[in-house]
Design a protein around this motif. Structure first.
Motif, PDB file in Angstrom:
ATOM      1  N   ALA A  23       1.038  -0.959  -0.033  1.00 21.80           N
ATOM      2  CA  ALA A  23       0.108  -0.045  -0.158  1.00 21.80           C
ATOM      3  C   ALA A  23       0.885   1.166   0.189  1.00 21.80           C
ATOM      4  CB  ALA A  23      -0.801  -0.136   1.292  1.00 21.80           C
ATOM      5  N   CYS A  24       1.970   1.072   0.786  1.00 18.13           N
ATOM      6  CA  CYS A  24       2.821   2.453   0.712  1.00 18.13           C
ATOM      7  C   CYS A  24       3.422   2.518  -0.469  1.00 18.13           C
ATOM      8  CB  CYS A  24       3.989   2.073   1.988  1.00 18.13           C
ATOM      9  SG  CYS A  24       3.009   2.215   3.635  1.00 18.13           S
ATOM     10  N   ALA A  25       3.832   1.497  -1.075  1.00 17.28           N
ATOM     11  CA  ALA A  25       4.690   1.371  -2.441  1.00 17.28           C
ATOM     12  C   ALA A  25       3.606   2.234  -3.493  1.00 17.28           C
ATOM     13  CB  ALA A  25       4.848   0.341  -2.990  1.00 17.28           C
ATOM     14  N   ALA A  26       2.354   1.758  -3.560  1.00 18.27           N
ATOM     15  CA  ALA A  26       1.218   2.299  -4.172  1.00 18.27           C
ATOM     16  C   ALA A  26       0.984   3.741  -4.107  1.00 18.27           C
ATOM     17  CB  ALA A  26       0.177   1.293  -4.144  1.00 18.27           C
ATOM     18  N   ALA A  27       1.247   4.214  -2.861  1.00 16.95           N
ATOM     19  CA  ALA A  27       0.910   5.500  -2.561  1.00 16.95           C
ATOM     20  C   ALA A  27       2.030   6.332  -2.659  1.00 16.95           C
ATOM     21  CB  ALA A  27       0.365   5.682  -1.170  1.00 16.95           C
ATOM     22  N   HIS A  28       3.073   5.659  -2.918  1.00 18.39           N
ATOM     23  CA  HIS A  28       4.544   6.477  -3.115  1.00 18.39           C
ATOM     24  C   HIS A  28       5.036   7.268  -1.674  1.00 18.39           C
ATOM     25  CE1 HIS A  28       4.387   5.903  -7.311  1.00 18.39           C
ATOM     26  NE2 HIS A  28       3.142   6.428  -7.293  1.00 18.39           N
ATOM     27  N   ARG A  29       4.621   6.241  -0.675  1.00 15.89           N
ATOM     28  CA  ARG A  29       5.065   6.520   0.687  1.00 15.89           C
ATOM     29  C   ARG A  29       6.102   5.725   1.341  1.00 15.89           C
ATOM     30  NH1 ARG A  29       0.056   6.964   4.206  1.00 15.89           N
ATOM     31  NH2 ARG A  29       1.582   8.020   5.795  1.00 15.89           N
ATOM     32  N   PRO A  30       7.043   6.337   2.134  1.00 15.46           N
ATOM     33  CA  PRO A  30       7.775   5.382   3.022  1.00 15.46           C
ATOM     34  C   PRO A  30       7.264   4.453   3.811  1.00 15.46           C
ATOM     35  CG  PRO A  30       8.705   7.625   2.731  1.00 15.46           C
ATOM     36  CD  PRO A  30       7.123   7.760   2.425  1.00 15.46           C
ATOM     37  N   VAL A  31       7.589   3.181   3.925  1.00 17.98           N
ATOM     38  CA  VAL A  31       6.983   2.212   4.770  1.00 17.98           C
ATOM     39  C   VAL A  31       6.865   2.745   6.285  1.00 17.98           C
ATOM     40  CG1 VAL A  31       8.681   0.703   5.074  1.00 17.98           C
ATOM     41  CG2 VAL A  31       6.221  -0.170   5.306  1.00 17.98           C
ATOM     42  N   ASP A  32       7.996   3.265   6.594  1.00 19.07           N
ATOM     43  CA  ASP A  32       8.342   3.812   7.888  1.00 19.07           C
ATOM     44  C   ASP A  32       7.477   5.046   8.235  1.00 19.07           C
ATOM     45  OD1 ASP A  32      10.466   2.187   8.187  1.00 19.07           O
ATOM     46  OD2 ASP A  32      11.971   3.402   7.966  1.00 19.07           O
ATOM     47  N   ASP A  33       6.671   5.739   7.409  1.00 22.61           N
ATOM     48  CA  ASP A  33       5.687   6.761   7.651  1.00 22.61           C
ATOM     49  C   ASP A  33       4.440   6.238   8.376  1.00 22.61           C
ATOM     50  OD1 ASP A  33       7.221   8.539   6.648  1.00 22.61           O
ATOM     51  OD2 ASP A  33       5.750   8.715   4.985  1.00 22.61           O
ATOM     52  N   VAL A  34       4.358   4.810   8.352  1.00 22.10           N
ATOM     53  CA  VAL A  34       2.994   4.172   8.954  1.00 22.10           C
ATOM     54  C   VAL A  34       3.280   3.175   9.957  1.00 22.10           C
ATOM     55  CG1 VAL A  34       1.269   2.659   8.299  1.00 22.10           C
ATOM     56  CG2 VAL A  34       1.917   4.287   6.595  1.00 22.10           C
ATOM     57  N   ARG A  35       2.481   3.447  11.072  1.00 25.39           N
ATOM     58  CA  ARG A  35       2.678   2.676  12.245  1.00 25.39           C
ATOM     59  C   ARG A  35       1.390   1.525  12.470  1.00 25.39           C
ATOM     60  NH1 ARG A  35       6.146   2.255  16.594  1.00 25.39           N
ATOM     61  NH2 ARG A  35       7.111   4.120  15.890  1.00 25.39           N
ATOM     62  N   LEU A  36       1.759   0.352  12.706  1.00 27.20           N
ATOM     63  CA  LEU A  36       0.797  -0.805  12.933  1.00 27.20           C
ATOM     64  C   LEU A  36       0.573  -0.745  14.451  1.00 27.20           C
ATOM     65  CD1 LEU A  36      -0.884  -3.101  12.024  1.00 27.20           C
ATOM     66  CD2 LEU A  36       1.247  -4.518  12.369  1.00 27.20           C
ATOM     67  N   VAL A  37      -0.688  -0.561  14.704  1.00 26.02           N
ATOM     68  CA  VAL A  37      -1.253  -0.867  16.032  1.00 26.02           C
ATOM     69  C   VAL A  37      -2.121  -1.993  16.174  1.00 26.02           C
ATOM     70  CG1 VAL A  37      -2.730   0.149  17.855  1.00 26.02           C
ATOM     71  CG2 VAL A  37      -1.435   1.711  16.521  1.00 26.02           C
ATOM     72  N   VAL A  38      -1.671  -3.126  16.627  1.00 27.11           N
ATOM     73  CA  VAL A  38      -2.402  -4.299  16.882  1.00 27.11           C
ATOM     74  C   VAL A  38      -3.404  -4.208  17.782  1.00 27.11           C
ATOM     75  CG1 VAL A  38      -2.062  -6.774  17.247  1.00 27.11           C
ATOM     76  CG2 VAL A  38      -0.439  -5.493  15.958  1.00 27.11           C
ATOM     77  N   ILE A  39      -4.735  -4.427  17.467  1.00 27.88           N
ATOM     78  CA  ILE A  39      -5.738  -4.121  18.258  1.00 27.88           C
ATOM     79  C   ILE A  39      -5.945  -5.748  19.214  1.00 27.88           C
ATOM     80  CG2 ILE A  39      -8.181  -3.724  18.772  1.00 27.88           C
ATOM     81  CD1 ILE A  39      -6.389  -1.557  17.522  1.00 27.88           C
ATOM     82  N   THR A  40      -5.864  -5.709  20.316  1.00 29.53           N
ATOM     83  CA  THR A  40      -5.665  -6.871  21.177  1.00 29.53           C
ATOM     84  C   THR A  40      -6.796  -7.025  22.007  1.00 29.53           C
ATOM     85  OG1 THR A  40      -4.238  -5.746  22.760  1.00 29.53           O
ATOM     86  CG2 THR A  40      -3.171  -6.995  20.975  1.00 29.53           C
ATOM     87  N   LYS A  41      -7.911  -6.182  22.076  1.00 32.49           N
ATOM     88  CA  LYS A  41      -8.981  -6.204  22.707  1.00 32.49           C
ATOM     89  C   LYS A  41      -9.570  -7.701  22.970  1.00 32.49           C
ATOM     90  CE  LYS A  41     -12.400  -4.144  19.627  1.00 32.49           C
ATOM     91  NZ  LYS A  41     -13.153  -2.952  19.163  1.00 32.49           N
ATOM     92  N   TYR A  42      -9.962  -8.213  23.905  1.00 33.67           N
ATOM     93  CA  TYR A  42     -10.581  -9.551  24.172  1.00 33.67           C
ATOM     94  C   TYR A  42      -9.697 -10.562  24.126  1.00 33.67           C
ATOM     95  CZ  TYR A  42     -15.151  -7.084  23.198  1.00 33.67           C
ATOM     96  OH  TYR A  42     -16.152  -6.009  23.513  1.00 33.67           O
ATOM     97  N   PHE A  43      -8.588 -10.401  23.545  1.00 35.99           N
ATOM     98  CA  PHE A  43      -7.401 -11.215  23.614  1.00 35.99           C
ATOM     99  C   PHE A  43      -6.769 -11.521  24.919  1.00 35.99           C
ATOM    100  CE2 PHE A  43      -8.702 -10.911  19.390  1.00 35.99           C
ATOM    101  CZ  PHE A  43      -8.687 -12.434  18.789  1.00 35.99           C
TER     102      PHE A  43
END
Length: 236
Positions: A23-43
């Motif tokens: 997705a970052c490549a398609a949007a011409h954005r560095p992958v480091d611009d995007v942070r993944l937040v893993v949603i852990t509710k109920y786990f």
């Protein structure tokens, strides 16, 4: 810890990171611009431990009592590796408690919760970064958020509350709506916000089913749960 569940989580994390990179490549954005937040509710806390061991830093929780209990179960050496984002609707009588353990709060949608959040942060001797949650639907779908017309006033109140730092906006794409259009609107609101609050540069948008559209619209944070952890267990 290493077991079948850890292997499963590792494989799913890899798949999601590959989606983000594409997705970052398609949007011409560095992958480091995007942070993944893993949603852990109920786990369970054991999954948080596994995720930390797999290199995950950011996790998201939405229920105060559950989140506090799970974090308390973790060894201190594991807890200190995690950055906890509170993403659920905030009850004003629980806001101070949320600020006692959350490292970020993404779901501020009314002025009433600002003071107790600030008190909880100041009691810890720190400043709490907050996102303002925007209601992009405007028809009370139960997902929370401030209406865009009321956003400037809430932003001003947040920015002038000692103990809080306004860092950006968060939103959920409305049900049955085009997520690309919703996230473009959020990006426009973010641009308007930065005119008065230049430090509020972050955009939290996109989940398991629409993260690509969120990246294309400029999201800096993605909130992904089921694509990594699987189907949500029944609430405890």
């Amino acid at each position: 810890m290493t077991d079948a569940r850890t292997t499963q989580l590792a494989d799913r994390l890899t798949a999601v990171h590959q989606r983000i990179a594409a997705a970052c490549a398609a949007a011409h954005r560095p992958v480091d611009d995007v942070r993944l937040v893993v949603i852990t509710k109920y786990f369970p806390a054991t999954d948080l431990h596994r995720l930390a061991d797999l290199g995950v830093i950011d996790i998201g929780e939405s229920r105060d009592q559950e989140a506090a209990a799970k974090l308390a179960e973790l060894p201190a050496s594991v807890r200190e590796r995690l950055r906890v984002h509170f993403i659920g609707q905030i009850q004003s009588n629980k806001a101070r408690h949320i600020a006692a353990y959350a490292d970020r709060v993404q779901s501020v949608d009314r002025a009433k919760v600002l003071a107790p959040l600030a008190r909880g942060a100041l009691e810890r001797g720190r400043v709490l970064p907050i996102f303002l949650q925007v209601d992009l639907a405007g028809d009370d779908q139960g997902r929370g958020g401030v209406l865009p017309a009321k956003l400037p006033a809430l932003a001003e109140a947040a920015a002038t509350t000692e103990g809080l730092e306004l860092v950006g906006l968060m939103a959920v794409a409305p049900l049955h709506a085009d997520p690309a259009a919703a996230f473009e609107r959020l990006a426009s609101l973010s641009q308007q916000l930065r005119a008065d609050h230049p430090g509020a540069t972050l955009i939290s948008a996109g989940m398991s089913g629409d993260l690509e559209q969120a990246v294309a619209a400029g999201a800096t944070h993605l909130r992904v749960g089921s694509a990594i952890l699987g189907d949500r267990p029944a609430p405890r």
